[in-house]
Design an enzyme around this catalytic site. Structure first.
Site, PDB file in Angstrom:
ATOM      1  N   HIS A 140      -5.753  -8.962   2.473  1.00 45.75           N
ATOM      2  CA  HIS A 140      -4.526  -9.754   2.289  1.00 45.75           C
ATOM      3  C   HIS A 140      -4.466 -10.504   0.949  1.00 45.75           C
ATOM      4  O   HIS A 140      -3.383 -10.922   0.540  1.00 45.75           O
ATOM      5  CB  HIS A 140      -4.368 -10.774   3.411  1.00 45.75           C
ATOM      6  CG  HIS A 140      -4.126 -10.168   4.759  1.00 45.75           C
ATOM      7  ND1 HIS A 140      -3.104  -9.266   4.998  1.00 45.75           N
ATOM      8  CD2 HIS A 140      -4.779 -10.313   5.942  1.00 45.75           C
ATOM      9  CE1 HIS A 140      -3.127  -8.895   6.271  1.00 45.75           C
ATOM     10  NE2 HIS A 140      -4.140  -9.505   6.865  1.00 45.75           N
ATOM     11  N   TYR A 221       4.185   6.738  -2.752  1.00 50.11           N
ATOM     12  CA  TYR A 221       2.722   6.643  -2.672  1.00 50.11           C
ATOM     13  C   TYR A 221       2.265   5.474  -1.800  1.00 50.11           C
ATOM     14  O   TYR A 221       1.081   5.183  -1.740  1.00 50.11           O
ATOM     15  CB  TYR A 221       2.111   6.552  -4.077  1.00 50.11           C
ATOM     16  CG  TYR A 221       2.219   7.861  -4.817  1.00 50.11           C
ATOM     17  CD1 TYR A 221       1.228   8.830  -4.699  1.00 50.11           C
ATOM     18  CD2 TYR A 221       3.329   8.153  -5.617  1.00 50.11           C
ATOM     19  CE1 TYR A 221       1.336  10.048  -5.349  1.00 50.11           C
ATOM     20  CE2 TYR A 221       3.442   9.366  -6.279  1.00 50.11           C
ATOM     21  CZ  TYR A 221       2.444  10.308  -6.140  1.00 50.11           C
ATOM     22  OH  TYR A 221       2.547  11.514  -6.784  1.00 50.11           O
TER      23      TYR A 221
END
Length: 547
Positions: A140, A221
């Site tokens: 994160h 992607y």
């Protein structure tokens, strides 16, 4: 007769100090789970089949290959006793609530990051086929911001290291939370594909929509599979294998990073999925079948007894070694009651992921993947030097250079008794907090005497070794910053005999650890003939990679 698949070489990174760091009372993130995992790996005897290394402490220079200079400077400077001086910066860098300031916070980040970067270097040098760092996977953390219990994004730094030798790197995330920090870092490049299977909808961090597909050169992607509550092993496998297969066909990576967050398991304190160890482990097994270099990382996981079970089991999968369901006796045996088994059972929660829903998402993802050009290439360039250099010392070591601190003394300063008490993720009435206190209590005067004796003993060891180290007369604490094979011995007479020096286990029994790092040899760097280029992520960081 069918030939057996070639045996893969595994290296594993672990530091005995990692379990001593403590986020604070009531905080769900417990680094102690990594110590529990390691202890289970030792008692299953898995350590004999792989090389175990103590990671170096990542330097500020390594961390700023992704993170901003002022953010890393802030992490280095702030401590619980000077927080009042940093009020504005704490708000700016999102430190204080989910990401609290705790004793040794920066050192914790250094160890977590050091294992992932060192693992990537090992893979680049083809010295290992799979590198394992269960202390990593903190997906994160952003460039200038802590988030979701994560301060430094070891995954991004590991991928940047892999990109020096590999044209394309695939990142796969099976944590219940979306891997937003990694996706954001590589959102505009076609050299890294990020694939995340996560809970979506009023759930942290709130990102990872099906329509988040990347931007600019990185369009298509980023692959996100948003899931609902209660997904089980069968459903998870029905989406994981076909999606990863199509990604491998279209993207053709030459290295894979797999984040194995264990909060997607059934019964997790913060999770809402219903996977067992077998379902979670099948993802590791499937990734391994592609016979590419794999960086295997930890991540979330807040029912710590299940985290230790999961990562031990997945270590056995990496080693292609079966382990018994009956848990061996270990230092944390009482955590695994009442059944004392390795595998867990799913709950009876409803699976809200209907076959129709999953087929619809899968179809949309396949349509996006069809838009990809096959295997984008990279212009040939000189390979940047490896992150680990032999002359890299610990940059912020303010202690006298000829004075060493033993692991025993360090443990006394960092260890927190509350970590051994009943944690909130356990069922009530398991054990009294007093049962987890250290066996022998000492007075302050005894501690002081022990400390002086440890220092004197360490100084004698240094003097004895001085004639043998003519070229490197520096203090041995400089060696500890590099990834070196550990040589600590396990004191428990019931444990297996220690293996050779390079593979011997690093046991974190804090009251009995003996410092033998001076006897180990530092990992050296090597170059490879592979081609690489600079990643197109985070434009402001490009110059740092090109040096």
């Amino acid at each position: 007769m069918a030939s057996l698949p070639p045996k893969r070489k595994i290296c594993y990174y672990y530091d005995g100090d990692i379990g001593n760091y403590y986020y604070g009372q009531g905080h769900p993130m417990k680094p102690h789970r990594i110590r529990m995992t390691h202890n289970l790996i030792l008692n299953y005897g898995l350590y004999r089949k792989m090389e175990i290394y103590r990671p170096h402490k990542a330097t500020a220079e390594e961390m700023t290959k992704f993170h901003s200079d002022d953010y890393i400077k802030f992490l280095r400077s702030i401590r619980p006793d000077n927080m009042a001086e940093y009020n504005k910066q704490m708000q700016r860098f999102n430190v204080g609530e989910d990401c609290p300031v705790f004793d040794g916070m920066y050192e914790f980040c250094q160890l977590s990051t050091g294992g992932s970067v060192a693992g990537a270097v090992k893979l680049n040098k083809q010295a290992a086929d799979i590198a394992v760092n269960w202390a990593g996977g903190l997906h994160h953390a952003k460039k200038s911001e802590a988030s979701g219990f994560c301060y430094v994004n070891d995954i991004v730094l590991g991928i940047l290291e892999l990109l020096k030798y590999h044209q394309r790197v695939l990142y796969v995330d099976i944590d219940i939370h979306h891997g937003d920090g990694v996706e954001e870092a590589f959102y505009t490049t076609d050299r890294v594909m990020t694939v995340s299977f996560h809970k979506y909808g009023e759930y942290f961090p709130g990102t990872g929509d099906l329509r988040d597909i990347g931007a600019g050169k990185g369009k298509y992607y980023a692959v996100n599979f948003p899931l609902r509550d209660g997904i089980d092993d069968e459903s998870y496998e029905s989406i994981f294998k076909p999606v990863i297969t199509r990604v491998m066909e279209m993207f053709q990576p030459s290295a894979i990073v797999l984040q194995c967050g264990a909060d997607s398991l059934s019964g997790d304190r913060l999770g809402c999925f219903n996977l067992t160890l077998k379902g979670h482990g099948r993802c590791v097994e499937f990734i391994k079948k592609w016979s590419l270099p794999v960086l295997l990382l930890g991540g979330g996981g807040y029912t710590i007894r299940n985290v230790a079970r999961c990562w031990t089991y997945e270590t056995s999968i990496a080693l292609n070694c079966d382990v018994a369901n009956e848990l061996p006796y270990n230092d944390y045996f009482e955590y695994y009651g009442p059944d004392f088994k390795l595998h867990i059972s799913p709950s009876n929660m409803a699976n809200q992921n209907t076959p129709e829903y999953m087929d619809k998402i899968k179809t949309r993802l396949f349509e996006n993947l069809r838009m990809l050009p096959h295997a984008p290439g990279v212009q040939m360039q000189a390979i940047p030097e490896d992150a680990l250099n032999d002359d890299s010392g610990e940059e912020d070591d303010k202690a006298p250079p000829d004075q060493r601190i033993s692991i025993r003394q360090a443990d006394k300063r960092i260890a927190c008794e509350e970590e051994f008490s009943d944690s909130e993720d356990e069922d009530g009435g398991r054990k009294d907090r007093r049962d987890h206190k250290k066996k022998r209590q000492k007075t302050d005067s005894t501690d002081k005497k022990d400390g002086e004796a440890d220092v004197k003993k360490d100084e004698k060891e240094v003097k004895k070794e001085a004639p043998d180290t003519k070229e490197e007369p520096k203090a041995s604490n400089e060696k500890e910053d590099k990834a070196t094979p550990t040589t600590d011995k396990k004191d428990d007479s019931s444990s297996p005999a220690s293996a050779k020096t390079e593979s011997s286990a690093n046991v974190d029994n804090s009251s009995k650890d003996k410092e033998k790092d001076a006897e180990t040899k530092p990992t050296t760097t090597a170059t490879s003939a592979s081609s690489s280029g600079n990643v197109a992520t985070a434009a402001t960081e490009q110059e740092k990679m090109e040096h």
